[in-house]
Scaffold this motif. Structure first.
Motif, PDB file in Angstrom:
ATOM      1  N   GLN A 172       0.824  -1.209   0.000  1.00  0.00           N
ATOM      2  CA  GLN A 172       0.000   0.000   0.000  1.00  0.00           C
ATOM      3  C   GLN A 172       0.862   1.265   0.000  1.00  0.00           C
ATOM      4  OE1 GLN A 172      -0.157  -2.277   2.509  1.00  0.00           O
ATOM      5  NE2 GLN A 172       0.655  -1.265   4.312  1.00  0.00           N
ATOM      6  N   PHE A 173       0.346   2.289  -0.686  1.00  0.00           N
ATOM      7  CA  PHE A 173       1.028   3.593  -0.729  1.00  0.00           C
ATOM      8  C   PHE A 173       0.600   4.392   0.509  1.00  0.00           C
ATOM      9  CE2 PHE A 173       1.620   2.173  -5.012  1.00  0.00           C
ATOM     10  CZ  PHE A 173       2.804   2.760  -5.436  1.00  0.00           C
ATOM     11  N   LEU A 174       1.322   4.157   1.592  1.00  0.00           N
ATOM     12  CA  LEU A 174       1.011   4.798   2.870  1.00  0.00           C
ATOM     13  C   LEU A 174       2.318   5.094   3.594  1.00  0.00           C
ATOM     14  CD1 LEU A 174      -1.167   5.675   4.945  1.00  0.00           C
ATOM     15  CD2 LEU A 174      -1.127   3.333   5.832  1.00  0.00           C
ATOM     16  N   HIS A 175       2.499   6.352   3.982  1.00  0.00           N
ATOM     17  CA  HIS A 175       3.769   6.790   4.566  1.00  0.00           C
ATOM     18  C   HIS A 175       3.514   7.642   5.803  1.00  0.00           C
ATOM     19  CE1 HIS A 175       7.922   8.122   4.777  1.00  0.00           C
ATOM     20  NE2 HIS A 175       7.544   9.389   4.687  1.00  0.00           N
ATOM     21  N   ALA A 176       4.133   7.254   6.921  1.00  0.00           N
ATOM     22  CA  ALA A 176       4.031   8.029   8.167  1.00  0.00           C
ATOM     23  C   ALA A 176       5.006   9.200   8.072  1.00  0.00           C
ATOM     24  CB  ALA A 176       4.354   7.142   9.360  1.00  0.00           C
ATOM     25  N   LYS A 177       4.495  10.323   7.604  1.00  0.00           N
ATOM     26  CA  LYS A 177       5.352  11.454   7.209  1.00  0.00           C
ATOM     27  C   LYS A 177       5.768  12.342   8.376  1.00  0.00           C
ATOM     28  CE  LYS A 177       5.234  15.453   4.094  1.00  0.00           C
ATOM     29  NZ  LYS A 177       5.141  16.687   4.871  1.00  0.00           N
ATOM     30  N   LYS A 178       4.856  12.537   9.331  1.00  0.00           N
ATOM     31  CA  LYS A 178       5.118  13.513  10.394  1.00  0.00           C
ATOM     32  C   LYS A 178       4.824  12.892  11.752  1.00  0.00           C
ATOM     33  CE  LYS A 178       4.028  18.404  11.226  1.00  0.00           C
ATOM     34  NZ  LYS A 178       3.159  19.489  10.736  1.00  0.00           N
ATOM     35  N   LEU A 179       5.723  13.146  12.708  1.00  0.00           N
ATOM     36  CA  LEU A 179       5.571  12.599  14.052  1.00  0.00           C
ATOM     37  C   LEU A 179       5.984  13.662  15.065  1.00  0.00           C
ATOM     38  CD1 LEU A 179       5.159  10.061  15.917  1.00  0.00           C
ATOM     39  CD2 LEU A 179       7.586   9.599  15.597  1.00  0.00           C
ATOM     40  N   GLY A 180       5.144  13.896  16.044  1.00  0.00           N
ATOM     41  CA  GLY A 180       5.467  14.881  17.069  1.00  0.00           C
ATOM     42  C   GLY A 180       5.103  14.378  18.456  1.00  0.00           C
ATOM     43  N   PHE A 181       5.931  14.695  19.430  1.00  0.00           N
ATOM     44  CA  PHE A 181       5.655  14.310  20.815  1.00  0.00           C
ATOM     45  C   PHE A 181       6.437  15.216  21.755  1.00  0.00           C
ATOM     46  CE2 PHE A 181       9.089  11.682  19.146  1.00  0.00           C
ATOM     47  CZ  PHE A 181      10.086  11.789  20.114  1.00  0.00           C
ATOM     48  N   VAL A 182       6.052  15.189  23.016  1.00  0.00           N
ATOM     49  CA  VAL A 182       6.780  15.943  24.041  1.00  0.00           C
ATOM     50  C   VAL A 182       7.865  15.029  24.603  1.00  0.00           C
ATOM     51  CG1 VAL A 182       6.596  17.036  26.315  1.00  0.00           C
ATOM     52  CG2 VAL A 182       4.807  17.400  24.602  1.00  0.00           C
ATOM     53  N   HIS A 183       9.091  15.526  24.645  1.00  0.00           N
ATOM     54  CA  HIS A 183      10.198  14.701  25.139  1.00  0.00           C
ATOM     55  C   HIS A 183       9.954  14.319  26.603  1.00  0.00           C
ATOM     56  CE1 HIS A 183      14.177  13.385  26.352  1.00  0.00           C
ATOM     57  NE2 HIS A 183      14.454  13.238  25.078  1.00  0.00           N
ATOM     58  N   PRO A 184      10.091  13.019  26.925  1.00  0.00           N
ATOM     59  CA  PRO A 184       9.770  12.547  28.280  1.00  0.00           C
ATOM     60  C   PRO A 184      10.581  13.207  29.394  1.00  0.00           C
ATOM     61  CG  PRO A 184      10.093  10.699  26.786  1.00  0.00           C
ATOM     62  CD  PRO A 184      10.498  11.920  26.048  1.00  0.00           C
ATOM     63  N   VAL A 185      11.793  13.669  29.088  1.00  0.00           N
ATOM     64  CA  VAL A 185      12.666  14.226  30.130  1.00  0.00           C
ATOM     65  C   VAL A 185      12.755  15.751  30.050  1.00  0.00           C
ATOM     66  CG1 VAL A 185      15.031  14.252  31.056  1.00  0.00           C
ATOM     67  CG2 VAL A 185      14.009  12.090  30.287  1.00  0.00           C
ATOM     68  N   THR A 186      12.967  16.285  28.852  1.00  0.00           N
ATOM     69  CA  THR A 186      13.167  17.741  28.717  1.00  0.00           C
ATOM     70  C   THR A 186      11.847  18.509  28.598  1.00  0.00           C
ATOM     71  OG1 THR A 186      13.247  17.700  26.281  1.00  0.00           O
ATOM     72  CG2 THR A 186      15.331  17.291  27.477  1.00  0.00           C
ATOM     73  N   ASN A 187      10.734  17.782  28.318  1.00  0.00           N
ATOM     74  CA  ASN A 187       9.415  18.396  28.075  1.00  0.00           C
ATOM     75  C   ASN A 187       9.383  19.287  26.844  1.00  0.00           C
ATOM     76  OD1 ASN A 187       7.918  17.205  30.135  1.00  0.00           O
ATOM     77  ND2 ASN A 187       8.730  18.653  31.645  1.00  0.00           N
ATOM     78  N   GLU A 188      10.381  19.163  25.987  1.00  0.00           N
ATOM     79  CA  GLU A 188      10.415  19.937  24.745  1.00  0.00           C
ATOM     80  C   GLU A 188       9.500  19.275  23.716  1.00  0.00           C
ATOM     81  OE1 GLU A 188      13.683  21.223  21.316  1.00  0.00           O
ATOM     82  OE2 GLU A 188      14.303  19.979  22.999  1.00  0.00           O
ATOM     83  N   GLN A 189       8.761  20.107  22.968  1.00  0.00           N
ATOM     84  CA  GLN A 189       7.929  19.574  21.872  1.00  0.00           C
ATOM     85  C   GLN A 189       8.828  19.289  20.677  1.00  0.00           C
ATOM     86  OE1 GLN A 189       4.259  19.196  21.500  1.00  0.00           O
ATOM     87  NE2 GLN A 189       4.916  18.124  19.675  1.00  0.00           N
ATOM     88  N   LEU A 190       8.871  18.031  20.246  1.00  0.00           N
ATOM     89  CA  LEU A 190       9.694  17.637  19.109  1.00  0.00           C
ATOM     90  C   LEU A 190       8.785  17.243  17.952  1.00  0.00           C
ATOM     91  CD1 LEU A 190      12.251  15.324  20.979  1.00  0.00           C
ATOM     92  CD2 LEU A 190      12.581  17.712  20.318  1.00  0.00           C
ATOM     93  N   VAL A 191       9.111  17.725  16.747  1.00  0.00           N
ATOM     94  CA  VAL A 191       8.336  17.370  15.550  1.00  0.00           C
ATOM     95  C   VAL A 191       9.313  16.981  14.443  1.00  0.00           C
ATOM     96  CG1 VAL A 191       6.631  18.126  13.843  1.00  0.00           C
ATOM     97  CG2 VAL A 191       6.494  18.994  16.182  1.00  0.00           C
ATOM     98  N   PHE A 192       9.046  15.842  13.806  1.00  0.00           N
ATOM     99  CA  PHE A 192       9.926  15.337  12.744  1.00  0.00           C
ATOM    100  C   PHE A 192       9.107  15.064  11.490  1.00  0.00           C
ATOM    101  CE2 PHE A 192      11.414  13.999  16.917  1.00  0.00           C
ATOM    102  CZ  PHE A 192      12.692  14.534  16.922  1.00  0.00           C
ATOM    103  N   GLU A 193       9.762  15.252  10.349  1.00  0.00           N
ATOM    104  CA  GLU A 193       9.135  14.923   9.062  1.00  0.00           C
ATOM    105  C   GLU A 193      10.130  14.168   8.207  1.00  0.00           C
ATOM    106  OE1 GLU A 193       6.543  17.501   6.881  1.00  0.00           O
ATOM    107  OE2 GLU A 193       6.510  18.983   8.501  1.00  0.00           O
ATOM    108  N   THR A 194       9.628  13.296   7.356  1.00  0.00           N
ATOM    109  CA  THR A 194      10.499  12.543   6.465  1.00  0.00           C
ATOM    110  C   THR A 194       9.869  12.476   5.088  1.00  0.00           C
ATOM    111  OG1 THR A 194      11.704  10.456   6.201  1.00  0.00           O
ATOM    112  CG2 THR A 194       9.513  10.301   7.126  1.00  0.00           C
TER     113      THR A 194
END
Length: 236
Positions: free
Chosen positions: A194-216
């Motif tokens: 299937q043509f399906l791609h997990a392009k973007k992922l974001g979460f709050v870092h468990p230790v630093t509490n920084e919001q992290l967002v990644f794209e591929t």
């Protein structure tokens, strides 16, 4: 069955002492099972670094999964503290999970929400389906491009994370994924599943509490297929 570390290359998008974000290629199974005892993402991760143990020996570090033939981003927990934090974010629906999918047919609406419970299909045990006693499942979609009434490129944002959710939900509204061997039509564009791609992922870092967002970016075969459709339907 012992899960052995294997020296398999990983496409690591981000890494620190607590979390890893990997870009999983199409064709790779996330964790070992009866049908796939080795050569999985978990085998590769075990070779690379320590992992959380909350999910037992077959799924160390694994907080959420994507299907074998779905590519894209996964967050991995290196320790149990990180695992609990990331799992809670999934339960709270506070993280970002955006997928790109190519589907059959012309979706007339520019956006929409699919809210239909998913569980194991009553007709075929290999499949998931929309069932009355299934688990709550919600997918938000937005049309990105249309190709001559034949195909539509969509962005899907998951509110819940059920097995095969996007594949089942898009089929349910009459627009199965292109190349999907389980839920799609036989007459489809050939790819690596299937043509399906997990392009973007974001979460709050468990230790630093920084919001992290990644794209591929999309895998090469996905990009090439879209470009061919643009050329065929003369979309600039």
């Amino acid at each position: 069955m012992n899960v052995e570390p294997e020296d398999i290359p990983l496409d690591i998008v981000y890494e620190d002492d607590d979390v890893l974000v990997v870009n999983k290629p199409q064709g790779m199974v996330v964790h070992p099972s009866a049908g796939h005892p080795n050569h999985t993402l978990v085998n590769a991760l075990l070779f690379h670094s320590p992992l959380s143990t909350i999910n037992g020996t077959y799924r160390p570090g694994i907080v959420h999964r994507i299907d074998k033939d779905t590519s894209g981003l996964l967050m991995i927990a290196k320790n149990n503290y990180a695992h609990e934090s990331l799992s809670q974010q999934l339960k709270d629906k506070s993280n970002i999970r955006e997928y790109i999918a190519l589907v059959h047919g012309n979706i007339k609406e520019n956006s929409g929400v699919i809210n239909a419970p998913i569980g194991r299909s009553k007709k075929d045990r290999k499949k998931q389906g929309i069932v009355d006693d299934g688990k709550n499942a919600v997918t938000h979609f937005k049309v990105l491009e249309r190709f001559g009434g034949e195909y539509t490129l969509v962005s899907c944002i998951l509110e819940t994370g059920r097995t095969h959710q996007i594949r089942v939900h898009m089929k349910y509204i009459g627009h199965p994924l292109v190349g999907d061997p389980l839920y799609g039509p036989k007459n489809t564009i050939k790819g690596n599943g299937q043509f399906l791609h997990a392009k973007k992922l974001g979460f709050v870092h468990p230790v630093t509490n920084e919001q992290l967002v990644f794209e591929t970016p999309l895998p090469e075969i996905f990009e090439q297929t879209i470009n061919k459709l643009r050329n065929k339907y003369k979309i600039k």
